[in-house]
Design a protein around this motif. Sequence first.
Motif, PDB file in Angstrom:
ATOM      1  N   SER A   1      -6.285  -4.457  -2.242  1.00 14.68           N
ATOM      2  CA  SER A   1      -5.086  -3.795  -1.728  1.00 14.68           C
ATOM      3  C   SER A   1      -4.677  -2.690  -2.700  1.00 14.68           C
ATOM      4  CB  SER A   1      -3.953  -4.794  -1.583  1.00 14.68           C
ATOM      5  OG  SER A   1      -4.324  -5.824  -0.715  1.00 14.68           O
TER       6      SER A   1
ATOM      7  N   TYR B   1      -2.209   0.040   1.674  1.00 16.17           N
ATOM      8  CA  TYR B   1      -3.388  -0.508   2.349  1.00 16.17           C
ATOM      9  C   TYR B   1      -3.569  -1.952   1.901  1.00 16.17           C
ATOM     10  CZ  TYR B   1      -4.576   4.316   3.469  1.00 16.17           C
ATOM     11  OH  TYR B   1      -4.554   5.599   3.938  1.00 16.17           O
ATOM     12  N   ASP B   2      -3.804  -2.817   2.855  1.00 18.80           N
ATOM     13  CA  ASP B   2      -4.008  -4.230   2.576  1.00 18.80           C
ATOM     14  C   ASP B   2      -5.119  -4.718   3.487  1.00 18.80           C
ATOM     15  OD1 ASP B   2      -3.775  -6.878   1.878  1.00 18.80           O
ATOM     16  OD2 ASP B   2      -1.644  -7.028   2.328  1.00 18.80           O
TER      17      ASP B   2
ATOM     18  N   HIS C   1      -5.782  -7.512   4.956  1.00 16.67           N
ATOM     19  CA  HIS C   1      -5.506  -8.413   6.076  1.00 16.67           C
ATOM     20  C   HIS C   1      -4.300  -7.998   6.918  1.00 16.67           C
ATOM     21  CE1 HIS C   1      -3.109  -9.992   2.745  1.00 16.67           C
ATOM     22  NE2 HIS C   1      -2.326 -10.555   3.619  1.00 16.67           N
ATOM     23  N   HIS C   2      -3.710  -6.825   6.661  1.00 11.77           N
ATOM     24  CA  HIS C   2      -2.611  -6.291   7.486  1.00 11.77           C
ATOM     25  C   HIS C   2      -2.906  -4.829   7.815  1.00 11.77           C
ATOM     26  CE1 HIS C   2      -0.165  -9.469   5.343  1.00 11.77           C
ATOM     27  NE2 HIS C   2      -0.052  -9.784   6.610  1.00 11.77           N
ATOM     28  N   PRO C   3      -2.356  -4.316   8.910  1.00 13.39           N
ATOM     29  CA  PRO C   3      -2.468  -2.873   9.153  1.00 13.39           C
ATOM     30  C   PRO C   3      -1.709  -2.120   8.058  1.00 13.39           C
ATOM     31  CG  PRO C   3      -1.688  -4.007  11.122  1.00 13.39           C
ATOM     32  CD  PRO C   3      -1.704  -5.012  10.011  1.00 13.39           C
ATOM     33  N   SER C   4      -2.109  -0.900   7.796  1.00 17.86           N
ATOM     34  CA  SER C   4      -1.446  -0.132   6.744  1.00 17.86           C
ATOM     35  C   SER C   4       0.005   0.158   7.136  1.00 17.86           C
ATOM     36  CB  SER C   4      -2.195   1.176   6.492  1.00 17.86           C
ATOM     37  OG  SER C   4      -2.194   1.960   7.654  1.00 17.86           O
ATOM     38  N   ALA C   5       0.855   0.195   6.124  1.00 22.98           N
ATOM     39  CA  ALA C   5       2.254   0.583   6.305  1.00 22.98           C
ATOM     40  C   ALA C   5       2.402   1.954   5.658  1.00 22.98           C
ATOM     41  CB  ALA C   5       3.176  -0.421   5.642  1.00 22.98           C
TER      42      ALA C   5
ATOM     43  N   PHE D   1       4.726   0.852  10.731  1.00 22.73           N
ATOM     44  CA  PHE D   1       4.331  -0.499  10.344  1.00 22.73           C
ATOM     45  C   PHE D   1       3.930  -1.269  11.585  1.00 22.73           C
ATOM     46  CE2 PHE D   1       5.136  -4.920   9.091  1.00 22.73           C
ATOM     47  CZ  PHE D   1       4.285  -4.978   7.994  1.00 22.73           C
ATOM     48  N   TRP D   2       2.781  -1.915  11.529  1.00 22.72           N
ATOM     49  CA  TRP D   2       2.271  -2.715  12.652  1.00 22.72           C
ATOM     50  C   TRP D   2       2.243  -1.906  13.953  1.00 22.72           C
ATOM     51  CZ3 TRP D   2      -0.173  -7.274  12.370  1.00 22.72           C
ATOM     52  CH2 TRP D   2      -0.040  -7.999  11.203  1.00 22.72           C
TER      53      TRP D   2
END
Length: 182
Positions: A32, A73-74, A76-80, A108-109
């Motif tokens: 991340s 950037y992560d 396991h999640h979409p980028s914020a 976000f999301w």
Amino acid sequence: MRPLIPTILILLLITSYCYSQSDTSWTPPFKSYKETAMKLLIGGNLQQAEDENQMEFTRKFFEIGIHKTVTAYDWHHPSAMWTHGLSVEVSPGDKTILGFKYGAWGEFWLFVLGLNGIYYTDFEKGNFKIRPELGIGAHPFKLTFGYNIPTIQNSKFKEMQKSNLQITLNILLKLKTLKREK
């Protein structure tokens, strides 16, 4: 037949326990990080408008600008993302209209929420509008619906007096990475 149901439940519990043990050798596909960058904003929008005969039509604007963007950037999640910057909206036609804009939005999301301040002018008259936006986005794209809220000198600029609803599509293209943090 009835003893079969508890036996099946016990077997399910045992097998789920076996598959739920952790594996410490697994590593995520990438680390991340957070990135700050300067980006080129290009895009366009369609505005609901009225002509001098009170007939509705769609006014087209093209947009270009520069934005400072912070993206997290992560794996396991979409980028914020958070971005803000200056741009110019141009509506070519019989009478060219320019919109000088400061805009900011967050994503976000796949959900985008933004706020813009735009000064529209034809270099004879002008007015200022505030445009909140709501839409969807998948970095670097965003598609939003906005509402141009009239403020000062709205009645003097007849071409932009009734420009209310708007659909916007923007793309951010990276020019330079300013900072990258783990």
